[in-house]
Enzyme design. Structure first.
Site, mmCIF file in Angstrom:
data_model
loop_
_atom_site.group_PDB
_atom_site.id
_atom_site.type_symbol
_atom_site.label_atom_id
_atom_site.label_comp_id
_atom_site.label_asym_id
_atom_site.label_seq_id
_atom_site.Cartn_x
_atom_site.Cartn_y
_atom_site.Cartn_z
ATOM 1 N N LYS A 151 0.845 -1.203 0.000
ATOM 2 C CA LYS A 151 0.000 0.000 0.000
ATOM 3 C C LYS A 151 0.874 1.244 0.000
ATOM 4 O O LYS A 151 1.763 1.387 0.845
ATOM 5 C CB LYS A 151 -0.837 0.013 1.282
ATOM 6 C CG LYS A 151 -2.296 -0.340 1.094
ATOM 7 C CD LYS A 151 -2.987 -0.354 2.445
ATOM 8 C CE LYS A 151 -4.453 -0.058 2.337
ATOM 9 N NZ LYS A 151 -5.106 -0.057 3.658
HETATM 10 O O1 G3P Z 1 -7.850 0.482 5.614
HETATM 11 C C1 G3P Z 1 -8.296 1.713 5.213
HETATM 12 C C2 G3P Z 1 -9.717 2.086 5.610
HETATM 13 O O2 G3P Z 1 -10.602 1.046 5.359
HETATM 14 C C3 G3P Z 1 -9.847 2.796 6.900
HETATM 15 O O3 G3P Z 1 -11.173 2.913 7.355
HETATM 16 O O4 G3P Z 1 -12.854 3.444 9.091
HETATM 17 O O5 G3P Z 1 -10.456 4.116 9.451
HETATM 18 O O6 G3P Z 1 -11.865 5.295 7.784
HETATM 19 P P1 G3P Z 1 -11.604 3.998 8.476
#
Ligand code: G3P
Length: 224
Positions: free
Chosen positions: A83
């Site tokens: 990533k």
């Molecule tokens: O892994 C990246 C993403 O899915 C993060 O999600 O809930 O922290 O915005 P969030």
């Protein structure tokens, strides 16, 4: 649509695999830090557990550092997808790693222009963060619609991985729009299974079954 689990927790990952529910895993530095475990052994264990792509994020801020970390991750296991963040340095690193046949998931995407550039740099996945856009009163799923249209107009092979999913409707909408993948936390995956009518229906069937006298309930296996 493929479903990935957004988690670095082995228990959650194993549970989701046992339901036949997931095709891969995404992690990020915040999720890994939550596990309070030595990073490399954890990553290796996740890769050995999951039969599909496992995304792990680089920590460096400059392209050279990201490329070096990406190469190291890629050597750990064939399931690894590196990533890189959607910055100028991240795009440089994506271009380089892609040229070395290392798959890159370009993350922290919040606009259609960013998604276009990631595809041009050769990203394997693009991760638009729908929940974080909704959080600031922007239309997260509208971004997925735009990216889907833009990628459909040209021969890009970058797959749309809907990230930052917060609830089941995000998943339904992602599937309606034809996103390639939706990644979600375990709590959302669990919510996809549940329906109150399923629970009530099962309760009623089993209650009715209990009314049968014991003799009538005995299982008899006969061959003729
Ligand atoms: O892994 C990246 C993403 O899915 C993060 O999600 O809930 O922290 O915005 P969030």
């Amino acid at each position: 649509m493929k479903i990935f689990l957004d988690s670095a927790n082995l228990q959650e990952i194993k549970e989701a695999i046992s339901w036949g529910a997931i095709d891969g895993v995404t992690t990020n530095p915040s999720l890994v830090a939550k596990e309070r475990r030595e990073f490399f052994p954890l990553l290796k264990e996740i890769c050995a557990t999951v039969n599909g792509p496992v995304s792990m994020e680089t920590i460096a801020r400059d392209a050279a550092g990201m490329v070096e970390e990406g190469r190291t991750f890629a050597k750990l296991h064939p399931n690894i997808v590196v990533k890189c963040p959607l910055t100028k340095e991240g795009l440089k690193a994506t271009r380089q790693l892609t040229s070395e046949k290392i798959r890159v998931n370009v993350t922290l995407c919040f606009s259609a222009t960013q998604a276009l550039l990631a595809a041009k740099a050769g990203a394997y996945f693009i991760s638009p963060f729908v929940g974080r856009l909704d959080d600031i009163s922007s239309d997260g799923m509208g971004l997925i619609r735009d990216i889907k249209t833009i990628y459909g107009n040209y021969p890009f092979s970058t797959q749309i991985l809907v990230a930052s999913i917060r609830h089941p409707l995000h998943v339904v909408e992602a599937a309606r729009l034809g996103a390639d993948i939706a990644t979600m936390p375990f709590s959302v995956l669990e919510a996809l299974v549940k329906h109150p009518l399923t629970d009530a229906g099962l309760e009623r069937f089993l209650k009715d079954w209990d009314q049968l006298p014991a003799e009538a309930k005995a299982w008899k296996v006969t061959t003729r």
